[in-house]
Design a protein around this motif. Structure first.
Motif, PDB file in Angstrom:
ATOM      1  N   LEU A 221      -6.922  14.780  -8.773  1.00 57.67           N
ATOM      2  CA  LEU A 221      -6.496  13.397  -8.993  1.00 57.67           C
ATOM      3  C   LEU A 221      -7.673  12.477  -9.285  1.00 57.67           C
ATOM      4  O   LEU A 221      -7.498  11.422  -9.896  1.00 57.67           O
ATOM      5  CB  LEU A 221      -5.702  12.896  -7.783  1.00 57.67           C
ATOM      6  CG  LEU A 221      -4.215  13.282  -7.808  1.00 57.67           C
ATOM      7  CD1 LEU A 221      -3.594  13.155  -6.440  1.00 57.67           C
ATOM      8  CD2 LEU A 221      -3.443  12.452  -8.808  1.00 57.67           C
ATOM      9  N   ALA A 225      -7.729   9.807 -12.552  1.00 52.96           N
ATOM     10  CA  ALA A 225      -8.069   8.373 -12.532  1.00 52.96           C
ATOM     11  C   ALA A 225      -9.082   8.015 -13.603  1.00 52.96           C
ATOM     12  O   ALA A 225      -9.095   6.897 -14.112  1.00 52.96           O
ATOM     13  CB  ALA A 225      -8.597   7.982 -11.150  1.00 52.96           C
ATOM     14  N   GLU A 226      -9.940   8.980 -13.969  1.00 51.12           N
ATOM     15  CA  GLU A 226     -10.983   8.736 -14.961  1.00 51.12           C
ATOM     16  C   GLU A 226     -10.427   8.649 -16.383  1.00 51.12           C
ATOM     17  O   GLU A 226     -10.975   7.957 -17.224  1.00 51.12           O
ATOM     18  CB  GLU A 226     -12.023   9.869 -14.917  1.00 51.12           C
ATOM     19  CG  GLU A 226     -12.777   9.995 -13.610  1.00 51.12           C
ATOM     20  CD  GLU A 226     -13.987   9.090 -13.535  1.00 51.12           C
ATOM     21  OE1 GLU A 226     -14.663   8.922 -14.562  1.00 51.12           O
ATOM     22  OE2 GLU A 226     -14.238   8.547 -12.456  1.00 51.12           O
ATOM     23  N   ILE A 245      -1.125   5.028 -13.641  1.00 53.91           N
ATOM     24  CA  ILE A 245      -2.167   5.488 -12.717  1.00 53.91           C
ATOM     25  C   ILE A 245      -2.308   4.561 -11.507  1.00 53.91           C
ATOM     26  O   ILE A 245      -2.435   5.026 -10.368  1.00 53.91           O
ATOM     27  CB  ILE A 245      -3.515   5.620 -13.456  1.00 53.91           C
ATOM     28  CG1 ILE A 245      -3.431   6.739 -14.488  1.00 53.91           C
ATOM     29  CG2 ILE A 245      -4.659   5.883 -12.487  1.00 53.91           C
ATOM     30  CD1 ILE A 245      -3.092   8.101 -13.915  1.00 53.91           C
ATOM     31  N   ARG A 246      -2.287   3.274 -11.739  1.00 53.72           N
ATOM     32  CA  ARG A 246      -2.462   2.331 -10.642  1.00 53.72           C
ATOM     33  C   ARG A 246      -1.436   2.575  -9.531  1.00 53.72           C
ATOM     34  O   ARG A 246      -1.775   2.628  -8.347  1.00 53.72           O
ATOM     35  CB  ARG A 246      -2.349   0.893 -11.181  1.00 53.72           C
ATOM     36  CG  ARG A 246      -2.407  -0.171 -10.109  1.00 53.72           C
ATOM     37  CD  ARG A 246      -2.155  -1.567 -10.670  1.00 53.72           C
ATOM     38  NE  ARG A 246      -2.028  -2.544  -9.600  1.00 53.72           N
ATOM     39  CZ  ARG A 246      -3.058  -3.140  -9.025  1.00 53.72           C
ATOM     40  NH1 ARG A 246      -4.284  -2.883  -9.434  1.00 53.72           N
ATOM     41  NH2 ARG A 246      -2.882  -4.016  -8.043  1.00 53.72           N
ATOM     42  N   PHE A 249      -1.909   5.892  -7.488  1.00 56.14           N
ATOM     43  CA  PHE A 249      -2.991   5.864  -6.498  1.00 56.14           C
ATOM     44  C   PHE A 249      -2.757   4.853  -5.378  1.00 56.14           C
ATOM     45  O   PHE A 249      -3.060   5.126  -4.216  1.00 56.14           O
ATOM     46  CB  PHE A 249      -4.332   5.571  -7.198  1.00 56.14           C
ATOM     47  CG  PHE A 249      -4.999   6.791  -7.739  1.00 56.14           C
ATOM     48  CD1 PHE A 249      -5.972   7.460  -7.016  1.00 56.14           C
ATOM     49  CD2 PHE A 249      -4.628   7.314  -8.965  1.00 56.14           C
ATOM     50  CE1 PHE A 249      -6.588   8.602  -7.509  1.00 56.14           C
ATOM     51  CE2 PHE A 249      -5.234   8.455  -9.480  1.00 56.14           C
ATOM     52  CZ  PHE A 249      -6.211   9.099  -8.747  1.00 56.14           C
ATOM     53  N   GLY A 563     -11.981   8.452  -8.253  1.00 54.38           N
ATOM     54  CA  GLY A 563     -10.580   8.096  -8.035  1.00 54.38           C
ATOM     55  C   GLY A 563     -10.320   6.699  -8.574  1.00 54.38           C
ATOM     56  O   GLY A 563     -11.178   6.096  -9.216  1.00 54.38           O
ATOM     57  N   TYR A 564      -9.144   6.199  -8.315  1.00 55.22           N
ATOM     58  CA  TYR A 564      -8.784   4.890  -8.865  1.00 55.22           C
ATOM     59  C   TYR A 564      -9.451   3.765  -8.069  1.00 55.22           C
ATOM     60  O   TYR A 564      -9.392   3.734  -6.845  1.00 55.22           O
ATOM     61  CB  TYR A 564      -7.264   4.691  -8.830  1.00 55.22           C
ATOM     62  CG  TYR A 564      -6.830   3.403  -9.488  1.00 55.22           C
ATOM     63  CD1 TYR A 564      -6.709   3.302 -10.862  1.00 55.22           C
ATOM     64  CD2 TYR A 564      -6.567   2.265  -8.722  1.00 55.22           C
ATOM     65  CE1 TYR A 564      -6.326   2.128 -11.472  1.00 55.22           C
ATOM     66  CE2 TYR A 564      -6.181   1.083  -9.311  1.00 55.22           C
ATOM     67  CZ  TYR A 564      -6.060   1.015 -10.690  1.00 55.22           C
ATOM     68  OH  TYR A 564      -5.683  -0.149 -11.287  1.00 55.22           O
TER      69      TYR A 564
END
Length: 566
Positions: A221, A225-226, A245-246, A249, A563-564
């Motif tokens: 994960l 996020a990247e 994605i936001r 996470f 990660g995010y």
């Protein structure tokens, strides 16, 4: 936004003579143009089956497409159901309209053809151009994927390139026909963090330049996020959650998604037991028990030196004279000196080619050094006889990176674990079987598995078998060579917990080799950073991670997926 690919109610089964396995169950999702969609989940969740089904690369039989549609909207506004397309149509789409980057470039590239010819073959097949035009196109793409000296790389064979370079060749091959959709099947799983970051940036740049859609498959994960805009979380053949994605996470809805996020060692303090998938999938009262029963106090390493390495060098011949005498050397390990304390876990980190594995194997005299000394409990291992070295091997073991290739496929796992004890004449036949059963239980496997073969186990289970074999002689020193690098985050968490538990029980000392700084930080007492055969920095794990003194270490830490970040 225009949909590029639509998968509707897709179900795929695998039928054997005894059972039917539901690999995918009624999955539905879309991929739009100019969008990166991540498929996330553990091994066996159905990610790769989904991607291979898009290009009809899952052989039928044994695969049976029970239901569903896979609609591909090409650049000419045509809509094709890939499940119903004939072979000729699929051949025009594969590699041309839909490109794919596979997980393992070494097995995906033909070892007897040069890298350039393999990519040129794709261009000639789909673009109907001459050999010279194809060669110019390939060299141009090698420049785009930032390969050094593209003209020379064109004439090199896959074995002459590093892992990161081979992966860039695969990216060039997948991208050279400028496809509308790119499928990336775990393209960075076994790469160093720095190479991984470069590959992720490269895929993102190429995607933005061409406006294509991308399906990016991974179990990490942090990588998601990247790179991704949206993520689909898969569990046992189903999509359990999909969102931007936001939200994935910061507000995960499904307990499996929360489990994947929690399993990452980067988010856990040293000494705390890593959560595993079962902790989240079990009932709440069971979770409390598993968390509290797992809380054990870590034992601090002593200040007594177990291993003292002084000015150790390992050189390999790079060039030879006409008469076969080495004229030039590669200094894989160059004047390395350090102390290893009893009960300590010493992390050894660096990029591929820095000398980590060579150093680890030299310490066990699996590789002979050029010069230097290795003092083990005061005895110089380089000056003892072969007979004494064989006797010493009981105290020193290694856990290799790939558990499948380090297990004999023709020998049952019980016999594999018993073999070191047989070699050293320990225990009678009856005692051997009892000891193997005990070791299997120690690594959370059943004694009933004794007569099974390596291919009958998952990657995580095979790694447990290798760990059990390394403990058979009750060693005091173990080298773990990238032993969790290719595992899913959840299986990685299980193996790291197991190593910590066994270390507390047996009291052995560990050198833990990895390119993953988040894993090294979690499991190590001290860290040694290695580059170009030399130790560039040594210190306490948290000090190295929080306050690195060398530029190289700072670069490694900066490359770790964070990660995010809101």
């Amino acid at each position: 936004m225009a949909a590029l690919l639509e998968i509707k109610d897709l179900s795929v089964d695998f039928k054997t003579s005894t059972e039917t396995v539901n690999a995918l169950r009624n999955i539905s999702f879309k991929v739009n143009k100019n969008e990166i969609v991540a498929l996330v989940g553990e091994s066996g969740s159905g990610k790769s089956v989904t991607s291979l089904s898009i290009l009809q690369l899952v052989p039928a039989p044994p695969a049976v497409y029970s239901s569903g549609e896979i609609i591909f909207h090409g650049s000419n506004n045509s809509a094709t159901d890939l499940l119903k397309a004939d072979r000729k149509t699929l051949q025009k789409i594969r590699g041309n309209k839909i490109g794919m980057i596979f997980q393992e470039p070494m097995t995906s590239l033909n070892p007897v053809l040069t890298c350039g010819k393999q990519v040129a073959e794709t261009l000639q097949l789909h673009k109907n151009i001459s050999k010279q035009e194809a060669k110019e196109g390939v060299i141009n793409w090698f420049r785009k994927v930032k390969l050094p000296d593209p003209e020379k790389i064109y004439s090199r064979y896959p074995h002459e390139l590093s892992g990161g370079q081979k992966q860039r060749v695969m990216i060039a091959m997948a991208m050279c026909c400028e496809p509308d959709l790119l499928i990336c099947d775990e393209p960075t799983t076994a790469l160093d963090v720095t190479v991984q970051k470069t590959v992720l940036q490269l895929i993102t740049e190429l995607q933005q330049q061409s406006g294509m859609g991308v399906i990016f498959i991974t179990h990490d994960l942090g990588v998601v996020a990247e790179i991704a805009d949206r993520a689909l979380v898969m569990y046992r053949g189903e999509i359990v959650e999909q969102n931007i994605i936001r939200e994935i996470f910061l507000n995960p809805q499904h307990k499996y998604t929360r489990a994947l996020l929690a399993c990452r060692p980067a988010d856990q303090p040293k000494g705390k037991r890593l959560p595993v998938i079962s902790d989240f999938m079990l009932l709440p009262d069971t979770i409390e028990k598993s968390e509290t029963s797992a809380a054990k106090n870590a034992t601090a390493p002593s200040q007594e030196v177990l291993l003292k390495v002084q000015d150790l060098s390992v050189w390999f011949p790079a060039e030879k004279t006409f008469f076969g005498k080495p004229s030039k050397f590669i200094k894989a390990v160059n004047n390395v000196s350090f102390d290893l304390y009893k009960g300590e876990t010493l992390g050894l980190v660096g990029e591929s080619g820095c000398g980590k594995t060579t150093l680890g194997r030299t310490l066990l005299r699996l590789v002979e050094p050029h010069s230097g000394s290795i003092l083990y409990n005061g005895t110089d291992l380089l000056s003892i006889s072969k007979k004494e070295l064989i006797s010493r091997r009981k105290e020193m073991q290694i856990i290799f990176q790939d558990p499948y290739s380090s297990l004999n496929p023709r020998i049952s796992i019980g016999s594999a674990i018993a073999e070191p004890m047989k070699v050293h004449g320990i225990h009678s036949r009856r005692q051997l079987k009892e000891k193997v059963a005990e070791l299997l239980q120690k690594v959370d496997l059943s004694p009933d598995h004794y007569n099974r073969y390596p291919h009958e186990f998952s990657g995580g289970q095979r790694q447990r078998i290798v760990i059990a074999r390394s403990l058979a002689l009750n060693p005091s020193f173990i080298v773990c060579d990238e032993s969790v690098s290719a595992l899913d985050v959840s299986v990685q968490a299980q193996v790291l917990n197991l190593l910590n538990d066994l270390k507390k029980e047996f009291g052995f000392t560990v050198i833990f080799i990895s390119h993953d700084l988040s894993v090294i930080r979690y499991i190590s007492d001290r860290i040694m950073v290695m580059s170009n055969g030399e130790i560039v920095e040594t210190g306490k794990a948290e000090d190295i991670y929080q306050h690195p003194s060398s530029d190289y270490t700072r670069q490694l830490i900066a490359s770790v997926p964070k990660g995010y970040v809101a």
